[in-house]
Design a protein around this motif. Structure first.
Motif, PDB file in Angstrom:
ATOM      1  N   SER A 117      42.895  40.088  35.523  1.00  0.00           N
ATOM      2  CA  SER A 117      42.471  40.918  36.650  1.00  0.00           C
ATOM      3  C   SER A 117      42.387  40.099  37.933  1.00  0.00           C
ATOM      4  N   VAL A 146      40.905  40.702  41.869  1.00  0.00           N
ATOM      5  CA  VAL A 146      40.160  41.521  42.830  1.00  0.00           C
ATOM      6  C   VAL A 146      40.319  40.888  44.205  1.00  0.00           C
ATOM      7  N   SER A 160      40.254  41.372  48.754  1.00  0.00           N
ATOM      8  CA  SER A 160      39.562  41.998  49.875  1.00  0.00           C
ATOM      9  C   SER A 160      40.573  42.410  50.937  1.00  0.00           C
ATOM     10  N   LEU A 216      42.792  45.261  41.984  1.00  0.00           N
ATOM     11  CA  LEU A 216      41.916  46.211  42.642  1.00  0.00           C
ATOM     12  C   LEU A 216      41.241  45.540  43.835  1.00  0.00           C
ATOM     13  N   ALA A 227      37.825  44.708  46.149  1.00  0.00           N
ATOM     14  CA  ALA A 227      36.384  44.505  45.981  1.00  0.00           C
ATOM     15  C   ALA A 227      35.595  45.660  46.592  1.00  0.00           C
ATOM     16  N   ILE A 275      35.731  39.668  35.578  1.00  0.00           N
ATOM     17  CA  ILE A 275      36.902  39.594  36.452  1.00  0.00           C
ATOM     18  C   ILE A 275      37.474  38.179  36.366  1.00  0.00           C
ATOM     19  N   LEU A 327      38.670  36.530  41.869  1.00  0.00           N
ATOM     20  CA  LEU A 327      38.021  37.284  42.948  1.00  0.00           C
ATOM     21  C   LEU A 327      38.257  36.569  44.260  1.00  0.00           C
ATOM     22  N   LEU A 339      32.329  47.211  44.724  1.00  0.00           N
ATOM     23  CA  LEU A 339      31.879  46.624  43.480  1.00  0.00           C
ATOM     24  C   LEU A 339      30.480  46.056  43.717  1.00  0.00           C
TER      25      LEU A 339
END
Length: 239
Positions: free
Chosen positions: A46, A48, A50, A75, A77, A136, A139, A186
């Motif tokens: 995964s 994540v 911004s 995806l 954040a 996750i 990130l 999130l």
């Protein structure tokens, strides 16, 4: 001010560079390497990310990396509660800049679902994320000059709940008075537990904000970025 002027907390790494494009390439290399290593160990990984303008060169660089993108869940954040054709949509930004080239086969999990407000769409967002494996893997955070990250804004009435270490929800609405749009974000626990966390910043003003955040690290609700200034964080900054 330069990154070397700051005294970062113990365990926080300085990954600064001279140019935004150079730092974006370094970040793309680091992320691709980490994802590749995870994909050798697990069925899916995964990522994540911004929104905003700072990550655009990073998105474009990462989109060309040789990864098994079909096994990567991407995806945001957080997201503004606007339609994808709106200029304020970060979903649109990700689709147009990251989910291109080799990364086009990644599975995108959208935080924007049907509903007039984030609260109305919340159950649909949770359903979208039901198969997201936690923790996750990667990130990538940004930071506003008020100390917010994701949509964890100091003036959001939902902040205290979303930042609660025992929060059981993966996502929460965010309705900060300072922002023109309602948002979805999130919550802190899934963000906190990410295996690889980078803070991607550009500009001297961000160093001033970071310096302010480090000065009173315990006042997390006043500047939520403080919750992430922990060992393992890597700060990718350029002038």
């Amino acid at each position: 001010m330069k990154m070397s002027d700051l005294r970062l907390p113990e365990g926080v790494s300085d990954r600064s560079g001279e140019t935004a494009d150079g730092v974006a390439l370094d970040l793309a290399d680091a992320v691709a390497g980490f994802l590749a290593a995870r994909l050798r160990e697990v069925p899916r990984a995964s990522l994540v990310v911004s929104g905003g303008s700072t990550p655009l060169p990073f998105f474009r660089a990462l989109s060309g990396k040789d990864l098994d993108w079909g096994r990567v869940d991407v995806l945001l954040a957080d997201e503004r509660w606007v339609e994808e054709n709106d200029d304020a949509s970060n979903t649109r930004l990700v689709r147009e800049n990251l989910l291109q080239n080799k990364a086009a086969s990644a599975r995108f999990l959208s935080l924007k679902q049907p509903g007039a407000t984030p609260s109305e769409g919340l159950e649909r967002v949770k359903a979208e994320l039901v198969n997201l494996a936690l923790p996750i893997d990667v990130l990538i955070l940004g930071m506003g000059n008020d100390g917010h990250t994701a949509s964890l804004f100091p003036d959001a009435p939902e902040l205290e709940s979303a930042m609660n270490p025992e929060c059981q929800e993966i996502v929460a609405p965010a309705t900060p008075a300072s922002q023109p749009q309602k948002r979805i974000t999130l919550t802190w626990p899934p963000l906190r537990d990410a295996r690889f966390t980078a803070l991607h910043l550009k500009g001297e003003d961000k160093l001033q904000t970071l310096d302010r955040a480090m000065s009173e690290p315990d006042k997390v609700l006043e500047m939520p970025i403080r919750a992430f200034l922990k060992p393992g964080l890597q700060v990718f900054w350029s002038p």
